[in-house]
Structure formats: C-alpha cells, structure tokens
Scaffold this motif. Structure first.
Motif, PDB file in Angstrom:
ATOM      1  N   ARG A   1      -4.086 -13.007  -7.403  1.00 18.90           N
ATOM      2  CA  ARG A   1      -5.363 -12.280  -7.452  1.00 18.90           C
ATOM      3  C   ARG A   1      -6.321 -12.926  -8.444  1.00 18.90           C
ATOM      4  O   ARG A   1      -5.913 -13.567  -9.412  1.00 18.90           O
ATOM      5  CB  ARG A   1      -5.105 -10.822  -7.863  1.00 18.90           C
ATOM      6  CG  ARG A   1      -4.140 -10.077  -6.952  1.00 18.90           C
ATOM      7  CD  ARG A   1      -4.728  -9.879  -5.569  1.00 18.90           C
ATOM      8  NE  ARG A   1      -3.765  -9.298  -4.626  1.00 18.90           N
ATOM      9  CZ  ARG A   1      -4.055  -8.988  -3.378  1.00 18.90           C
ATOM     10  NH1 ARG A   1      -5.283  -9.207  -2.908  1.00 18.90           N
ATOM     11  NH2 ARG A   1      -3.130  -8.470  -2.589  1.00 18.90           N
TER      12      ARG A   1
ATOM     13  N   ASP B   1       2.111   6.153  -7.122  1.00 20.31           N
ATOM     14  CA  ASP B   1       0.987   6.955  -7.630  1.00 20.31           C
ATOM     15  C   ASP B   1       1.307   8.450  -7.536  1.00 20.31           C
ATOM     16  O   ASP B   1       1.078   9.213  -8.482  1.00 20.31           O
ATOM     17  CB  ASP B   1      -0.286   6.661  -6.837  1.00 20.31           C
ATOM     18  CG  ASP B   1      -0.934   5.339  -7.210  1.00 20.31           C
ATOM     19  OD1 ASP B   1      -0.641   4.827  -8.315  1.00 20.31           O
ATOM     20  OD2 ASP B   1      -1.727   4.817  -6.410  1.00 20.31           O
TER      21      ASP B   1
ATOM     22  N   ASP C   1      -6.665  -4.344 -12.160  1.00 23.23           N
ATOM     23  CA  ASP C   1      -7.013  -3.703 -13.422  1.00 23.23           C
ATOM     24  C   ASP C   1      -6.025  -2.576 -13.733  1.00 23.23           C
ATOM     25  O   ASP C   1      -5.517  -2.467 -14.859  1.00 23.23           O
ATOM     26  CB  ASP C   1      -8.440  -3.155 -13.357  1.00 23.23           C
ATOM     27  CG  ASP C   1      -8.928  -2.698 -14.722  1.00 23.23           C
ATOM     28  OD1 ASP C   1      -8.814  -3.471 -15.680  1.00 23.23           O
ATOM     29  OD2 ASP C   1      -9.405  -1.550 -14.824  1.00 23.23           O
ATOM     30  N   ASP C   2      -5.735  -1.721 -12.728  1.00 20.87           N
ATOM     31  CA  ASP C   2      -4.763  -0.647 -12.925  1.00 20.87           C
ATOM     32  C   ASP C   2      -3.375  -1.213 -13.231  1.00 20.87           C
ATOM     33  O   ASP C   2      -2.647  -0.698 -14.083  1.00 20.87           O
ATOM     34  CB  ASP C   2      -4.681   0.240 -11.675  1.00 20.87           C
ATOM     35  CG  ASP C   2      -5.960   1.039 -11.437  1.00 20.87           C
ATOM     36  OD1 ASP C   2      -6.705   1.258 -12.416  1.00 20.87           O
ATOM     37  OD2 ASP C   2      -6.197   1.434 -10.281  1.00 20.87           O
ATOM     38  N   ALA C   3      -3.022  -2.266 -12.524  1.00 23.54           N
ATOM     39  CA  ALA C   3      -1.709  -2.884 -12.730  1.00 23.54           C
ATOM     40  C   ALA C   3      -1.568  -3.409 -14.150  1.00 23.54           C
ATOM     41  O   ALA C   3      -0.538  -3.202 -14.808  1.00 23.54           O
ATOM     42  CB  ALA C   3      -1.507  -4.011 -11.725  1.00 23.54           C
TER      43      ALA C   3
ATOM     44  N   GLN D   1      -7.173 -10.346 -18.380  1.00 23.90           N
ATOM     45  CA  GLN D   1      -6.044 -10.144 -17.475  1.00 23.90           C
ATOM     46  C   GLN D   1      -5.160 -11.378 -17.404  1.00 23.90           C
ATOM     47  O   GLN D   1      -3.928 -11.275 -17.380  1.00 23.90           O
ATOM     48  CB  GLN D   1      -6.549  -9.757 -16.088  1.00 23.90           C
ATOM     49  CG  GLN D   1      -7.188  -8.376 -16.034  1.00 23.90           C
ATOM     50  CD  GLN D   1      -7.931  -8.128 -14.735  1.00 23.90           C
ATOM     51  OE1 GLN D   1      -8.233  -9.072 -13.986  1.00 23.90           O
ATOM     52  NE2 GLN D   1      -8.234  -6.869 -14.464  1.00 23.90           N
TER      53      GLN D   1
ATOM     54  N   LEU E   1       0.589  -2.243  -7.217  1.00 22.91           N
ATOM     55  CA  LEU E   1      -0.863  -2.161  -7.398  1.00 22.91           C
ATOM     56  C   LEU E   1      -1.506  -3.546  -7.328  1.00 22.91           C
ATOM     57  O   LEU E   1      -2.570  -3.713  -6.732  1.00 22.91           O
ATOM     58  CB  LEU E   1      -1.181  -1.498  -8.736  1.00 22.91           C
ATOM     59  CG  LEU E   1      -0.814  -0.014  -8.852  1.00 22.91           C
ATOM     60  CD1 LEU E   1      -0.986   0.471 -10.297  1.00 22.91           C
ATOM     61  CD2 LEU E   1      -1.656   0.829  -7.909  1.00 22.91           C
TER      62      LEU E   1
ATOM     63  N   GLY F   1      -4.468  -5.326  -4.654  1.00 20.87           N
ATOM     64  CA  GLY F   1      -5.710  -5.756  -5.276  1.00 20.87           C
ATOM     65  C   GLY F   1      -6.190  -4.896  -6.428  1.00 20.87           C
ATOM     66  O   GLY F   1      -7.277  -5.141  -6.960  1.00 20.87           O
ATOM     67  N   ARG F   2      -5.405  -3.915  -6.860  1.00 23.02           N
ATOM     68  CA  ARG F   2      -5.814  -3.053  -7.987  1.00 23.02           C
ATOM     69  C   ARG F   2      -5.278  -3.674  -9.281  1.00 23.02           C
ATOM     70  O   ARG F   2      -4.474  -3.083 -10.004  1.00 23.02           O
ATOM     71  CB  ARG F   2      -5.289  -1.639  -7.771  1.00 23.02           C
ATOM     72  CG  ARG F   2      -5.942  -0.919  -6.600  1.00 23.02           C
ATOM     73  CD  ARG F   2      -5.207   0.365  -6.240  1.00 23.02           C
ATOM     74  NE  ARG F   2      -5.086   1.283  -7.348  1.00 23.02           N
ATOM     75  CZ  ARG F   2      -4.373   2.424  -7.312  1.00 23.02           C
ATOM     76  NH1 ARG F   2      -3.740   2.755  -6.179  1.00 23.02           N
ATOM     77  NH2 ARG F   2      -4.279   3.212  -8.363  1.00 23.02           N
TER      78      ARG F   2
ATOM     79  N   ALA G   1       2.552   1.555  -3.414  1.00 24.32           N
ATOM     80  CA  ALA G   1       1.617   2.007  -4.442  1.00 24.32           C
ATOM     81  C   ALA G   1       1.329   3.499  -4.301  1.00 24.32           C
ATOM     82  O   ALA G   1       1.263   4.224  -5.302  1.00 24.32           O
ATOM     83  CB  ALA G   1       0.319   1.201  -4.355  1.00 24.32           C
ATOM     84  N   ASP G   2       1.166   3.973  -3.062  1.00 29.12           N
ATOM     85  CA  ASP G   2       0.914   5.400  -2.837  1.00 29.12           C
ATOM     86  C   ASP G   2       2.091   6.252  -3.321  1.00 29.12           C
ATOM     87  O   ASP G   2       1.899   7.308  -3.942  1.00 29.12           O
ATOM     88  CB  ASP G   2       0.658   5.673  -1.353  1.00 29.12           C
ATOM     89  CG  ASP G   2      -0.693   5.152  -0.888  1.00 29.12           C
ATOM     90  OD1 ASP G   2      -1.540   4.845  -1.759  1.00 29.12           O
ATOM     91  OD2 ASP G   2      -0.899   5.043   0.345  1.00 29.12           O
TER      92      ASP G   2
ATOM     93  N   GLU H   1       0.827  -1.205   0.000  1.00 30.44           N
ATOM     94  CA  GLU H   1       0.000   0.000   0.000  1.00 30.44           C
ATOM     95  C   GLU H   1       0.863   1.258   0.000  1.00 30.44           C
ATOM     96  O   GLU H   1       0.615   2.194  -0.768  1.00 30.44           O
ATOM     97  CB  GLU H   1      -0.933   0.003   1.216  1.00 30.44           C
ATOM     98  CG  GLU H   1      -1.939   1.149   1.182  1.00 30.44           C
ATOM     99  CD  GLU H   1      -3.006   1.008   2.257  1.00 30.44           C
ATOM    100  OE1 GLU H   1      -3.847   1.930   2.359  1.00 30.44           O
ATOM    101  OE2 GLU H   1      -3.011  -0.009   2.980  1.00 30.44           O
TER     102      GLU H   1
END
Length: 398
Positions: free
Chosen positions: A379, A310, A344-346, A385, A337, A341-342, A306-307, A303
C-alpha cells in the motif's frame, strides 16, 4: 538494581512478618514457587543462596527437609525476613520419618506453581519461565520414583503437564525442535501417569508447529490424526478442528475450512461440562469469531476478515488478560485492514501493540507481524507509516 533484586527487597521491606509472607505449601513447594516468581533457574538460586543444586532439588521435591543453616540461606536469598526459617522449623516439628514422598502436598503445590508460571508466560513470554519449567520437571521426575501407587501416577501426570507447557514455551521461543522434544516427553510421562489423552493432544501441538514451519500438508495431517485418536475427547477434537481449519485456509480451500470451522463449533458445544483430562487452552475461552476471522485472513478474504475483527472489537472492547493472544489477534486485525486499504487504521493498531509484542517476545506473534509488514508494503504509505512498517519489520525478524 535489577527487577529480581527489587522484588526481593520489596518482600523484605516489612521486616520479620512470619510465614504469612509466603505462598501456601510446605517448604519445598514454597521454595519452588518463590523461585518461579523470580524467574531463577536452580543454578541461579544455588549461586545466590550458596546452596548446592542437588540440595535445592531435594528440598523442592520433598526428599529432604532443610537444616536451619540452609533455611536461613534460602531466606536471605529471597529476602523473606525470617519467614522461610519459621516454615522450616514448623516442618521439622511435624517431620515424617518415611523416605517415600507424600504426593499430596507435592502435587497440590506444584499445580499452583504451574498456574503461576502460565500467568507469567502469557504476560511476559517464555524467557522468564523456561528455566523454572525445566527445573520443576527435574524435581518431579526425581520425586516420582519415591512415591507409590496412585501418588506416583499423580506426580508423573503433573510432570507431563509441565512438559506440555514447556513445549509451548519452546515454540514461542522459536525452537520447534525443542518444542517437539518436550511434547514427546509429555506423552511419555502422561502414559506413566495413566493418561493417554496427552498423546492425542500432542498431535494438535505438532500440527501447530508444522503450520508455523509452513508445512500445511503436515499440519492438516496431524490435526486429522488428533481428531481420530482413540483417546481424543471433545476438547482435543475442537483443538484439532481449529488447526485443520487454519491449515485448509492457508491452502486456499475455503470449503474444507468452513467444514472444519463447523466441526470446531460442534466440538466446543460438546466439550461443555466434559470432565475428561484437559490439555491445551480451554475451548470456552476461544473466540469463534476471531478464529473465523483469522481463517478468512489466510484465505485473503480481507474485507470479510476486517468486518469480523471490527465487529468483535466493538462487541468486546476490553483487552484480554492474555497478552500473547491480545497481540496475535490485534496484528491479524491490522493485516486485514491493510488488505482493504485502511492502512491508517492498521498502523494505529500496530503502533499500540508494539510494546506488548516487545514484552512477550513470541515467535508466533512475530510471524504474524511479518505478515502485516508484507501486506502493508503493498500500500501507499506516508513517511510516518513507512517508519512504523520498517520498525515492525525489524521486530518481526527478532
């Protein structure tokens, strides 16, 4: 028609336009620069020009001036429309009779060649520069004994710089043994050029190689040795602290990692304006936030990583000129990401980056892609994906 032939035709398309077609330098330097741009080895150029490999090495090192026939053959091979013939004629009019090499033009010209090769390596990976790096180091080490005093030292030091970069390209090609061989040559030739700092930086390179072998203990040990080396300057200590931070992160030691990151920031500040010999990437080009994010990723603090990624992407949306770094940090961002659990973004980031990864063909970037695949497979993924993850896995294997 292959890209090399296409490039030669483009140069020749304007006809006989004289030496303004050519990069700066004397005949030997221009020859080496053109060969580097085409990605030709001495052997390949010898075949195309029907000139012996020995002659080419003598020309590029400045030991011999070209005959009109050899100049014409080189001109035809590169398609420079008579420009090389004119340059050779100008050289003959001002030719020196001494047998010793004048290192000034040699060093200045091959420094430009090295810059061009680094630009090519950053954008296309090792396969288009390795042959040229090897042949130029041969040219320089042949020329050095023919120079005297400080000029000889300058050529040895330049050979050391070529060897150091050849070591990096060998590592990018996935050949750590060859990387270590070139790194050791860089140390030897640097010492002959009067520079001991390359010995300190070589330990940083060895730390990086150990890290990619998965030997974090050796990586941290080499980084600490580099930081404590008598010849280490602030730039080298900054590189060493960065490697130590990443090593501690891989071991899961968050406190030691944070201490090393603080040393990195301190040495970067200290290095500003430092005029001692420079080895490795410039520390002012290193992004402390991306380096911290990479360490958090290794610590599995997904987390926070990722922050940080981002925030840096919002702050600097433009992609860097260095395709290798662009791909490496993009894949790390995607891994972070996926870790939160992100997916889709990854996957969007990886999908956009795959063409770059294929182009640069870097072993270090492929290793990062393997880490993404490992995390993404934990995931729940859609069929699309899953297809992307499988494609990434195949590319990561190389």
């Amino acid at each position: 028609m292959d890209p090399v032939d296409s490039a030669a035709v483009t140069v020749a398309a304007g006809g006989r336009t004289g030496t303004r077609l050519l990069p700066p330098g004397d005949f030997g330097v221009v020859l080496a620069t053109l060969r580097a741009r085409q990605g030709w080895s001495v052997r390949e150029f010898s075949r195309r020009a029907n000139v012996s490999e020995g002659q080419i090495c003598n020309l590029e090192s400045g030991v011999r001036n070209p005959t009109p026939a050899v100049a014409a053959a080189c001109d035809a091979a590169f398609g420079t429309g008579g420009a090389l013939v004119e340059l050779a004629e100008a050289g003959r009019r001002g030719a020196r009779t001494e047998s010793l090499v004048d290192a000034g033009p040699v060093v200045a010209g091959y420094e430009r060649v090295l810059r061009e090769l680094k630009d090519i390596g950053r954008s296309t990976g090792p396969r288009f520069v390795t042959a040229s790096m090897k042949s130029v180091t041969r040219t320089l080490t042949d020329a050095a004994p023919l120079a005297v005093g400080e000029q000889r030292a300058d050529i040895w030091l330049l050979a050391s710089k070529f060897a150091e970069y050849a070591g990096w390209m060998a590592q990018e090609a996935g050949n750590p043994a060859e990387a270590l061989r070139w790194t050791n040559l860089a140390v030897r030739w640097g010492a002959q050029g009067g520079d001991e700092t390359v010995a300190a930086y070589a330990l940083v390179r060895k730390a990086f190689i150990a890290q990619h072998r998965g030997d974090t203990h050796a990586a941290i040990g080499c980084a600490d040795q580099a930081a404590g080396h008598p010849a280490a300057n602030p730039v080298i200590r900054a590189h060493a602290a960065r490697r130590a931070a990443q090593g501690h992160a891989h071991r899961g030691d968050a406190i030691a990692c944070r201490e090393a990151l603080e040393r990195f920031a301190s040495h970067v500040a200290e290095a500003l304006g430092d005029r001692t010999p420079h080895w490795g990437p410039r520390t002012e080009n290193g992004n402390p936030r991306l380096i911290e994010a990479s360490c958090m990723l290794s610590l599995r603090r997904f987390e926070l990583a990722a922050d940080l990624f981002d925030a840096e992407r919002r702050r600097r949306p433009a992609v860097p000129a260095d395709s290798n770094s662009q791909a490496r940090f993009a894949v790390r961002h995607a891994t972070a990401l996926a870790g939160v659990g992100r997916l889709d973004d990854a996957c969007q980031i990886v999908e956009a980056t795959l063409p770059v990864i294929k182009r640069v063909d870097s072993a270090t970037v492929r290793a990062e892609l393997g880490r993404f695949v490992e995390q993404a497979r934990t995931r729940r993924a859609s069929p699309g994906q899953l297809a992307l993850i499988d494609a990434s896995a195949a590319l990561a294997i190389g």
